[in-house]
Each structure stands twice: as structure tokens, then as C-alpha cells.
Design a protein around this motif. Structure first.
Motif, PDB file in Angstrom:
ATOM      1  N   SER A  69       0.821  -1.220   0.000  1.00 12.71           N
ATOM      2  CA  SER A  69       0.000   0.000   0.000  1.00 12.71           C
ATOM      3  C   SER A  69       0.854   1.269   0.000  1.00 12.71           C
ATOM      4  N   LEU A  70       2.138   1.152   0.354  1.00 17.91           N
ATOM      5  CA  LEU A  70       3.031   2.314   0.346  1.00 17.91           C
ATOM      6  C   LEU A  70       3.667   2.546  -1.026  1.00 17.91           C
ATOM      7  N   ALA A  71       3.532   1.602  -1.938  1.00 20.66           N
ATOM      8  CA  ALA A  71       4.145   1.731  -3.268  1.00 20.66           C
ATOM      9  C   ALA A  71       3.624   2.978  -3.974  1.00 20.66           C
ATOM     10  N   GLY A  72       4.548   3.741  -4.537  1.00 22.57           N
ATOM     11  CA  GLY A  72       4.177   4.919  -5.305  1.00 22.57           C
ATOM     12  C   GLY A  72       3.767   6.124  -4.487  1.00 22.57           C
ATOM     13  N   ARG A  73       3.914   6.069  -3.175  1.00 22.39           N
ATOM     14  CA  ARG A  73       3.487   7.184  -2.318  1.00 22.39           C
ATOM     15  C   ARG A  73       4.438   8.372  -2.383  1.00 22.39           C
ATOM     16  N   LYS A  74       5.549   8.204  -3.064  1.00 20.99           N
ATOM     17  CA  LYS A  74       6.566   9.261  -3.182  1.00 20.99           C
ATOM     18  C   LYS A  74       7.180   9.550  -1.815  1.00 20.99           C
ATOM     19  N   GLU A  75       7.183  10.811  -1.379  1.00 19.65           N
ATOM     20  CA  GLU A  75       7.854  11.199  -0.142  1.00 19.65           C
ATOM     21  C   GLU A  75       6.941  10.958   1.064  1.00 19.65           C
ATOM     22  N   VAL A  76       7.440  10.191   2.038  1.00 14.27           N
ATOM     23  CA  VAL A  76       6.666   9.899   3.251  1.00 14.27           C
ATOM     24  C   VAL A  76       7.537  10.123   4.481  1.00 14.27           C
ATOM     25  N   GLU A  77       6.886  10.361   5.612  1.00 10.13           N
ATOM     26  CA  GLU A  77       7.596  10.526   6.881  1.00 10.13           C
ATOM     27  C   GLU A  77       7.882   9.163   7.501  1.00 10.13           C
ATOM     28  N   VAL A  78       9.059   9.055   8.115  1.00 12.36           N
ATOM     29  CA  VAL A  78       9.431   7.857   8.867  1.00 12.36           C
ATOM     30  C   VAL A  78       9.813   8.300  10.273  1.00 12.36           C
ATOM     31  N   SER A  79       9.284   7.607  11.268  1.00 11.77           N
ATOM     32  CA  SER A  79       9.675   7.873  12.651  1.00 11.77           C
ATOM     33  C   SER A  79       9.747   6.553  13.402  1.00 11.77           C
ATOM     34  N   VAL A  80      10.468   6.595  14.502  1.00 16.40           N
ATOM     35  CA  VAL A  80      10.634   5.425  15.358  1.00 16.40           C
ATOM     36  C   VAL A  80      10.288   5.849  16.779  1.00 16.40           C
ATOM     37  N   THR A  81       9.567   5.000  17.483  1.00 13.47           N
ATOM     38  CA  THR A  81       9.246   5.256  18.883  1.00 13.47           C
ATOM     39  C   THR A  81       9.843   4.138  19.730  1.00 13.47           C
ATOM     40  N   VAL A  82      10.588   4.526  20.763  1.00 12.74           N
ATOM     41  CA  VAL A  82      11.186   3.567  21.693  1.00 12.74           C
ATOM     42  C   VAL A  82      10.798   3.991  23.098  1.00 12.74           C
ATOM     43  N   ALA A  83      10.184   3.075  23.824  1.00 18.99           N
ATOM     44  CA  ALA A  83       9.784   3.331  25.214  1.00 18.99           C
ATOM     45  C   ALA A  83       8.992   4.634  25.340  1.00 18.99           C
ATOM     46  N   GLY A  84       8.105   4.887  24.364  1.00 17.60           N
ATOM     47  CA  GLY A  84       7.232   6.050  24.415  1.00 17.60           C
ATOM     48  C   GLY A  84       7.835   7.350  23.911  1.00 17.60           C
ATOM     49  N   LYS A  85       9.100   7.347  23.500  1.00 18.63           N
ATOM     50  CA  LYS A  85       9.747   8.560  22.991  1.00 18.63           C
ATOM     51  C   LYS A  85       9.952   8.423  21.490  1.00 18.63           C
ATOM     52  N   THR A  86       9.454   9.414  20.736  1.00 24.59           N
ATOM     53  CA  THR A  86       9.513   9.366  19.279  1.00 24.59           C
ATOM     54  C   THR A  86      10.690  10.174  18.751  1.00 24.59           C
ATOM     55  N   THR A  87      11.365   9.610  17.752  1.00 25.25           N
ATOM     56  CA  THR A  87      12.498  10.276  17.114  1.00 25.25           C
ATOM     57  C   THR A  87      12.023  11.455  16.273  1.00 25.25           C
ATOM     58  N   ASN A  88      12.970  12.249  15.821  1.00 26.96           N
ATOM     59  CA  ASN A  88      12.665  13.238  14.800  1.00 26.96           C
ATOM     60  C   ASN A  88      12.222  12.487  13.552  1.00 26.96           C
ATOM     61  N   LYS A  89      11.338  13.093  12.788  1.00 27.45           N
ATOM     62  CA  LYS A  89      10.868  12.464  11.552  1.00 27.45           C
ATOM     63  C   LYS A  89      11.868  12.735  10.439  1.00 27.45           C
ATOM     64  N   VAL A  90      12.034  11.748   9.568  1.00 25.71           N
ATOM     65  CA  VAL A  90      12.834  11.919   8.359  1.00 25.71           C
ATOM     66  C   VAL A  90      11.933  11.614   7.174  1.00 25.71           C
ATOM     67  N   MET A  91      12.289  12.152   6.035  1.00 24.62           N
ATOM     68  CA  MET A  91      11.510  11.922   4.825  1.00 24.62           C
ATOM     69  C   MET A  91      12.261  10.933   3.937  1.00 24.62           C
ATOM     70  N   VAL A  92      11.532   9.968   3.383  1.00 25.83           N
ATOM     71  CA  VAL A  92      12.104   9.028   2.424  1.00 25.83           C
ATOM     72  C   VAL A  92      11.181   8.964   1.214  1.00 25.83           C
ATOM     73  N   VAL A  93      11.744   8.594   0.079  1.00 24.63           N
ATOM     74  CA  VAL A  93      10.964   8.458  -1.145  1.00 24.63           C
ATOM     75  C   VAL A  93      10.718   6.979  -1.399  1.00 24.63           C
ATOM     76  N   ILE A  94       9.456   6.625  -1.600  1.00 23.65           N
ATOM     77  CA  ILE A  94       9.079   5.249  -1.915  1.00 23.65           C
ATOM     78  C   ILE A  94       8.532   5.245  -3.333  1.00 23.65           C
ATOM     79  N   GLN A  95       9.147   4.448  -4.182  1.00 28.34           N
ATOM     80  CA  GLN A  95       8.720   4.398  -5.586  1.00 28.34           C
ATOM     81  C   GLN A  95       7.630   3.385  -5.791  1.00 28.34           C
TER      82      GLN A  95
END
Length: 69
Positions: free
Chosen positions: A43-69
Motif C-alpha cells: 500500500s506504500l508503493a508509489g506514495r513518493k515522499e513519506v515521513e518515517v519515525s521510530v518510537t522507543v519506550a514512548g519517545k519518538t524520534t525526529n521524523k525523516v523523509m524518504v521516497v518510496i517508488q
């Protein structure tokens, strides 16, 4: 410390992705942690630029952008 690495959550483009494991990246990369995520759903195919984040023990990282073709 890292917090509880068993509570790692990965979010890609608003979709929760399973975490297959997280921890120390190895002795040659002191202070660097590695996260292995599960496969991205089609379902993420072709979405172009999307945000990625990681949460560990309730604390979320800064978001980064990645391109999904």
C-alpha cells in the motif's frame, strides 16, 4: 540508555511497521543502534515522499523523509 528496545515501533507514511529487532550495531560502531523493520506493505508503493519515525519506550524520534517508488 536506550530505554526498553523491546518496545520499538516504526511508522512509515502513517503505517505501523513491525520491528524485527533493535540493539547495538556492533563494536565498530560505538554509540550507534540498529533497527530492523519488517517488510513495507504494498500500500506504500508509489506514495513518493513519506515521513518515517521510530518510537522507543514512548519517545519518538525526529521524523525523516524518504521516497518510496
Amino acid at each position: 540508555g536506550h530505554g526498553d528496545l523491546t518496545t520499538v515501533r516504526v511508522n512509515v507514511g502513517g503505517v505501523a511497521i513491525s520491528s524485527l529487532g533493535a540493539g547495538d550495531a556492533g563494536a565498530q560502531f560505538v554509540g550507534l543502534d540498529q533497527i530492523n523493520s519488517g517488510a513495507l506493505p504494498s500500500s506504500l508503493a508509489g506514495r513518493k515522499e513519506v515521513e518515517v519515525s521510530v518510537t522507543v519506550a514512548g519517545k519518538t524520534t525526529n521524523k525523516v523523509m524518504v521516497v518510496i517508488q
